[in-house]
Design an enzyme around this catalytic site. Structure first.
Site, PDB file in Angstrom:
ATOM      1  N   ASP A 219       0.832  -1.196   0.000  1.00 28.64           N
ATOM      2  CA  ASP A 219       0.000   0.000   0.000  1.00 28.64           C
ATOM      3  C   ASP A 219       0.875   1.257   0.000  1.00 28.64           C
ATOM      4  O   ASP A 219       1.878   1.327   0.720  1.00 28.64           O
ATOM      5  CB  ASP A 219      -0.890  -0.020   1.248  1.00 28.64           C
ATOM      6  CG  ASP A 219      -1.900   1.098   1.284  1.00 28.64           C
ATOM      7  OD1 ASP A 219      -2.725   1.189   0.352  1.00 28.64           O
ATOM      8  OD2 ASP A 219      -1.876   1.883   2.248  1.00 28.64           O
ATOM      9  N   GLU A 269      14.545 -15.484   0.363  1.00 27.51           N
ATOM     10  CA  GLU A 269      14.826 -16.574   1.299  1.00 27.51           C
ATOM     11  C   GLU A 269      13.922 -17.775   1.046  1.00 27.51           C
ATOM     12  O   GLU A 269      14.214 -18.886   1.515  1.00 27.51           O
ATOM     13  CB  GLU A 269      14.599 -16.096   2.740  1.00 27.51           C
ATOM     14  CG  GLU A 269      15.590 -15.061   3.229  1.00 27.51           C
ATOM     15  CD  GLU A 269      15.196 -14.474   4.583  1.00 27.51           C
ATOM     16  OE1 GLU A 269      15.893 -13.558   5.045  1.00 27.51           O
ATOM     17  OE2 GLU A 269      14.197 -14.955   5.175  1.00 27.51           O
TER      18      GLU A 269
END
Length: 565
Positions: A219, A269
């Site tokens: 956002d 990751e």
């Protein structure tokens, strides 16, 4: 826009297999959880309601869902005032419900994207409560943007800045200090120079990624970094600063990309890497491209079609410009016609063109700047269906908003006492108008699933926003039995799109009318859209889908056809 070959190599994603690049041409369906489906009957949509409709989403044929905020919230801004980034609002469900929903969606091959709201928290977040309990100059207050007020006792705001929702952007806390809130006063802005804030969000990204989330919608991604001098500039002085410079004090600063580089390390990751898309309202394509870098978020919304008229010249320019941007960044284009913040496109296209239209004020019946009696609903739906097929034929990802597959119009009339959007309430009280005149509630009304209950199948306890009587004509249960309904058009389009989708490029083809756009994808899939009102002769080819009935070899006005050669 240009980029040298060395830089382009640096921007090339490490992973190119299908598991890592699924997002590049995905169809993503935005769910506004409070208005999708309510299973427990309290009038508010919930996660179990979403789980109960997984079969509907599978039949629709989408690749992913994006969930607007479902976090604990006082709903000062529809859930974008977040109390706790690592939990679920009890009115919407539990973490166990979230896990169940995610497993059900993954079970039918649908990815899950969640909204992350990093510019501000709610005023009930533990960090902000600690800030209010701590003195001036404390480490707790440093997590937000506090400034001393002006005047003898700090009784005046530090600057004349206005919030997006109207009124001052500064709120006093009673000890001579004020805090900055770009949006509602219940949404204090974080200080992203603070290490605690950065760690809070890295932890949050891992928390949801560990629960199986495939990506994040970020956002107002351009607002995080701020650089405020001791003497704050006035609104007039801010207006004279070049927003494309990367040095504006409040938005789109170059340093924000250091944050997203940290986030990218977290995304990478995981196997496959998590994805992200930025909501970044910036001034130039070059500025937006920075958010779409594979070294950062990887993709950024373009809202250019959303703000365009139903016009061939505008659509062609927008598509060409954005495909060029995608080539430069190594990302893929994003295409959007509606979302939770704007008037639905079926209604926009039923009005006079946006460009040059004066916004009228002072009536409950204003939609997108025009009274209800000025809307041609049939034309709006025709153009919406045509624009959607045009969009779904483009290379890149398509972001759809819940209900547009039903051809929903904006809900025009909502009594003042039932409205929830602070953009409407605050601007009304300030004597100004924003967000298309009546705020954003009209596109957030709960969906009509059937005709046999008072809430049109949304839930047994009614709906938190009033639904109009015409919902009975467009409910899912009605449209499923109509072969030419908008719902079945979307279903056929998504199915064909999976079959036809090809390389991320297109070739514009000549047509003898300036009101017609014709392009070809590399596998022979062609899209023809007639933006005019009079029919044209279609090119040769096998018709695989049309937004409107065909008459012989004629493509009617305000229609799109997909061809295969």
């Amino acid at each position: 826009m240009s980029i040298d070959s060395t830089a382009q190599q640096a921007l090339t994603p490490k992973r190119q297999d299908a598991a890592a690049t699924w997002w590049r041409q995905a169809a993503v369906y935005q769910i506004y959880p409070r208005s999708f489906a309510d299973l427990n009957g309290d009038g508010i949509g919930d996660l179990k309601g979403i789980t109960s409709r997984v079969g509907y989403l599978e039949a629709l044929g989408i690749d992913a869902v994006w969930l607007s905020p479902f976090y604990p919230s006082a709903l000062a801004d529809g859930g974008y005032d977040v109390d706790d980034y690592r939990d679920v609002d009890p009115r919407i469900g539990t973490l166990a419900d979230f896990d169940e929903m995610t497993a059900a969606l993954h079970g039918v091959g649908i990815k899950v994207i969640v909204d992350i709201v990093p510019n501000h928290s709610s005023n009930r977040h533990r960090f902000f409560k600690a800030a209010l309990d701590a003195p001036k100059g404390s480490s707790e207050r440093d997590r937000y943007i506090f400034r001393d007020g002006l005047g003898a006792n700090g009784e005046l705001p530090p600057a004349d800045w206005q919030s997006v929702f109207g009124g001052s952007a500064w709120e006093p806390v009673g000890d001579g200090q004020w805090y900055l809130h770009t949006f509602a006063k219940e949404q204090p802005d974080f200080n992203w120079d603070n290490g605690d804030v950065r760690e809070e969000f890295l932890t949050t990204l891992r928390f949801w990624s560990d629960r199986g989330v495939d990506g994040f919608r970020v956002d107002v991604a351009h607002l995080l970094m701020k650089e405020l001098p001791d003497v704050l500039p006035t609104v007039a002085e801010l207006a004279r600063i070049d927003e494309a410079s990367g040095r504006h004090p409040l938005r789109d600063r170059d340093e924000v990309h250091e944050i997203y580089a940290e986030w990218r390390k977290v995304f990478d990751e995981y196997d496959p890497p998590r994805i992200a898309v930025a909501e970044a309202w910036v001034t130039t394509p070059e500025r937006r491209a920075k958010y779409a870098s594979p070294l950062g978020l990887g993709q950024a919304f373009n809202f250019d079609l959303l703000t365009a008229d139903f016009d061939a010249a505008q659509f062609r320019r927008i598509v060409s410009d954005n495909l060029l941007q995608a080539t430069v960044t190594g990302s893929s284009s994003t295409w959007v016609l509606s979302n939770h913040d704007v008037t639905r496109h079926a209604t926009r296209y039923g009005l006079a063109p946006l460009h040059g239209r004066n916004v009228k004020q002072g009536t409950e019946w204003i939609i997108a700047g025009a009274p209800e009696d000025q809307i041609d609903r049939e034309q709006g739906l025709r153009c919406a269906r045509a624009a959607t097929l045009f969009l779904l034929g483009l290379p890149g990802s398509a972001y759809l908003y819940q209900g547009e597959e039903l051809g929903l119009h904006e809900v025009a009339y909502i009594p003042d006492g039932r409205r929830q959007d602070p953009a409407y309430i605050r601007s009304r009280d300030a004597g100004a108008w924003s967000y298309d005149g009546l705020g954003r509630d009209g596109c957030r009304v709960p969906l009509p699933w059937s005709t046999d209950t008072s809430s049109y199948g949304f839930g047994p306890g009614g709906a938190h926003l009033p639904q109009p009587e015409w919902f009975a004509d467009v409910a899912v249960s009605v449209q499923e039995g109509e072969p030419d309904s908008t719902l079945n058009l979307y279903r056929r389009a998504f199915a064909l799109r999976h079959e036809l989708q090809t390389a991320e490029s297109l070739e514009w083809l000549d047509f003898d009318s300036p009101e017609v756009l014709h392009f070809r994808r590399s596998n022979g899939w062609e899209v023809v859209t007639n933006f005019g009102e009079t029919s044209v002769r279609m090119p040769a080819g096998e018709v695989v889908l049309s937004s409107r009935e065909l008459i012989g070899e004629e493509l009617l006005g305000q229609a799109t056809v997909w061809l295969r050669r």
